[in-house]
Design an enzyme around this catalytic site. Structure first.
Site, PDB file in Angstrom:
ATOM      1  NE  ARG A  25      -3.931  -2.024   2.285  1.00  0.00           N
ATOM      2  CZ  ARG A  25      -3.918  -3.473   2.155  1.00  0.00           C
ATOM      3  NH1 ARG A  25      -2.572  -4.119   1.949  1.00  0.00           N
ATOM      4  NH2 ARG A  25      -5.024  -4.317   1.800  1.00  0.00           N
ATOM      5  NE  ARG A 120      -5.267 -16.192  -4.583  1.00  0.00           N
ATOM      6  CZ  ARG A 120      -4.575 -15.617  -3.716  1.00  0.00           C
ATOM      7  NH1 ARG A 120      -3.251 -14.973  -3.943  1.00  0.00           N
ATOM      8  NH2 ARG A 120      -5.193 -15.106  -2.797  1.00  0.00           N
ATOM      9  CB  SER A 166     -11.852 -10.249   0.855  1.00  0.00           C
ATOM     10  OG  SER A 166     -10.906  -9.851   0.155  1.00  0.00           O
ATOM     11  CG  ASP A 312      -2.354 -14.024   5.426  1.00  0.00           C
ATOM     12  OD1 ASP A 312      -3.324 -14.578   4.437  1.00  0.00           O
ATOM     13  OD2 ASP A 312      -2.041 -12.859   4.990  1.00  0.00           O
ATOM     14  NE  ARG A 343      -1.761 -20.020   2.266  1.00  0.00           N
ATOM     15  CZ  ARG A 343      -1.359 -18.633   2.427  1.00  0.00           C
ATOM     16  NH1 ARG A 343      -2.143 -17.896   3.362  1.00  0.00           N
ATOM     17  NH2 ARG A 343      -0.603 -18.107   1.449  1.00  0.00           N
ATOM     18  NE  ARG A 385       1.124 -15.534   4.691  1.00  0.00           N
ATOM     19  CZ  ARG A 385       1.946 -14.413   4.852  1.00  0.00           C
ATOM     20  NH1 ARG A 385       2.819 -14.685   5.598  1.00  0.00           N
ATOM     21  NH2 ARG A 385       1.675 -13.409   4.522  1.00  0.00           N
TER      22      ARG A 385
HETATM   23  C1  S3P Z   1      -4.284  -8.872   2.368  1.00  0.00           C
HETATM   24  C2  S3P Z   1      -5.494  -9.566   2.692  1.00  0.00           C
HETATM   25  C3  S3P Z   1      -5.967 -10.896   2.929  1.00  0.00           C
HETATM   26  C4  S3P Z   1      -4.407 -11.782   3.002  1.00  0.00           C
HETATM   27  C5  S3P Z   1      -3.285 -11.402   2.166  1.00  0.00           C
HETATM   28  C6  S3P Z   1      -3.028  -9.888   2.167  1.00  0.00           C
HETATM   29  C7  S3P Z   1      -4.197  -7.620   2.018  1.00  0.00           C
HETATM   30  O1  S3P Z   1      -6.394 -11.676   1.640  1.00  0.00           O
HETATM   31  O2  S3P Z   1      -4.636 -13.085   2.976  1.00  0.00           O
HETATM   32  O3  S3P Z   1      -1.978 -12.113   2.446  1.00  0.00           O
HETATM   33  O4  S3P Z   1      -3.120  -7.136   2.066  1.00  0.00           O
HETATM   34  O5  S3P Z   1      -5.162  -6.916   1.898  1.00  0.00           O
HETATM   35  P1  S3P Z   1      -7.991 -11.360   1.653  1.00  0.00           P
HETATM   36  O6  S3P Z   1      -8.542  -9.954   1.474  1.00  0.00           O
HETATM   37  O7  S3P Z   1      -8.394 -11.994   0.185  1.00  0.00           O
HETATM   38  O8  S3P Z   1      -8.507 -12.209   2.791  1.00  0.00           O
END
Ligand code: S3P
Length: 430
Positions: A25, A120, A166, A312, A343, A385
């Site tokens: 970000r 994905r 998410s 995670d 996973r 992971r």
């Molecule tokens: C993340 C959000 C999560 C996480 C990923 C990083 C992020 O995914 O599993 O490793 O930086 O916004 P989801 O938003 O799909 O759950």
């Protein structure tokens, strides 16, 4: 990679590498903002470098002097079209968040990834953004990458109730909302990591959060900032578990990010009887030193609102549960099926090979402990992971020799994982 048991007590102090979510970000906000954003402690793992290179390709001047990264942002209008697809490797965060950022440009961009990323699901981002007048499509009418983002000048605001918890989906919508004219309201299913919301504020934007409702009025202009990235609790998790499981261990992990939307693992460890201590808590930068000691552990149930706060960490929590007394149930974690690999299946299959009593369910795992683990041929499935969890299992829990395939996947988030683990072993290298 051959891993030979090296059970030792873990001792010492480790500086945990930078947070992956905040590093991504920091580049994105730097590119969207006006002025020079300076990033300290950026994570130079493959995923975050994919984000950095994607924005460089789109014409954003970015310099890395080896210490700090400078992003010379001129706002989104300064991004330049690119002829060929931009490859973002394994990074779900890069592709999903960029779909929101690029939705309002005046050109078309194609984003693609590696074999795992291209399987994905992207409908979760495409659908809401297309409801905002976006024009994003997947490969040959599917929802999968390569995705084509036809930038639209007139993005519209909307009220959107999220079907999944998410942060990636939420962030993509918020990035589009910053460009749309009017108020967008995102209603979260459960609160997920809130780095995007915090950074909108940090970069001078305005956002209102009321419980699960997030309000953003667009269009907004952002101002460059200095970002100091804390250590990643998701990386720290592997060593916390290692110290809990190894006899006579005491380790200190410094500068670990403790944003409350990320600290579910600390609550689970406590619920399992683990001994943790937080010190040097820095409320402003949301970081702390975490001390972990060998502990007698028992099973627990993990489900509901805590899941997005430790999503995670579930693979390494599963390993912890194989050594705890009694049953651990992980539920409401169906999102694990659409990570870098499935996973749920990967953890159940590989830990079963090593002797664990672990069963995959529709939305999680059921683990009965404690069970001794032993050597086997296992694979990370190219998932960083899963790879790190199996390295901890092989070196510090199992007896015998483990052959780990696709061990190199750890570079996605933690290139120096093996070296750092070695630093905590007083007996030296493995
Ligand atoms: C993340 C959000 C999560 C996480 C990923 C990083 C992020 O995914 O599993 O490793 O930086 O916004 P989801 O938003 O799909 O759950």
């Amino acid at each position: 990679m051959k891993l030979v048991t090296n059970k030792q007590n873990l001792q010492g102090t480790l500086v945990i590498p930078a947070d992956k979510s905040i590093s991504h970000r920091s580049i994105m906000f730097g590119a969207m903002a006006h002025g020079t954003t300076t990033i300290h402690n950026f994570l130079r793992g493959e995923d975050c470098l994919s984000t950095l290179n994607a924005f460089k390709t789109l014409g954003v001047p970015i310099e890395d002097d080896g210490t700090v990264i400078r992003v010379y942002g001129q706002g989104l209008a300064a991004l330049k079209p690119v002829d060929s697809p931009i490859d973002v490797g394994n990074s779900g965060t890069t592709i999903r968040l960029m779909m929101g950022i690029l939705a309002g440009t005046d050109f078309t961009t194609v984003l693609t990834g590696d074999a795992s990323l291209n399987k994905r699901p992207m409908a979760r981002v495409m659908d809401p953004i297309n409801q905002m007048n976006g024009a994003i499509s997947g490969f040959e009418d599917t929802q999968f990458p390569p995705v084509t983002i036809k930038g639209q000048a007139n993005l519209a605001p909307m009220t959107y109730e999220m079907p999944v918890a998410s942060a990636q989906v939420k962030s993509a919508i918020l990035f589009a909302a910053l460009q749309a004219k009017g108020e967008t309201v995102v209603i979260e299913k459960e609160p997920s990591r809130n780095h995007t919301e915090e950074m909108i504020r940090q970069f001078g934007g305005s956002i209102k959060v009321e419980g699960k409702n997030i309000h953003v009025k667009g269009p907004q202009t952002l101002k460059s900032q200095t970002v100091i990235v804390p250590g990643d609790i998701s990386s720290a998790a592997f060593f916390l578990v290692a110290a809990l499981l190894c006899k006579d261990s005491k380790i200190q992990l410094t500068n670990v990010g403790i944003n409350p939307t990320r600290t579910g693992i600390l609550e689970v460890i406590e619920a399992m009887g683990g001994t943790l201590e937080l010190s040097q808590v820095d409320e402003i930068n949301q970081s702390a030193t975490i001390t972990a000691r060998s502990s007698e552990l028992h099973g627990t149930t993990i489900g509901g609102a805590i899941i997005p706060r430790l999503i995670d960490e579930l693979p390494i929590i599963a390993l912890l549960a194989t050594q705890a007394n009694g049953q651990t149930i992980i539920r409401d974690a169906q999102e694990l099926k659409v990570k870098e690999t499935n996973r749920i299946d990967a953890v159940a299959k590989e830990l079963t090979k090593m002797g664990a009593s672990i069963k995959a369910t529709d939305d999680g795992l059921i683990i009965n402990g404690p069970t001794p683990l032993y050597g086997a041929n296992v694979t990370s499935y190219g998932d960083h992971r899963i790879g790190m969890m199996l390295q901890i299992a092989a070196l510090l829990v199992a007896d015998g020799e483990v052959e780990l395939e696709q061990a190199e996947a750890v570079s996605v988030s933690y290139p120096d994982f093996f070296t750092d683990l070695t630093k905590l072993l007083p007996g030296g290298a493995i």
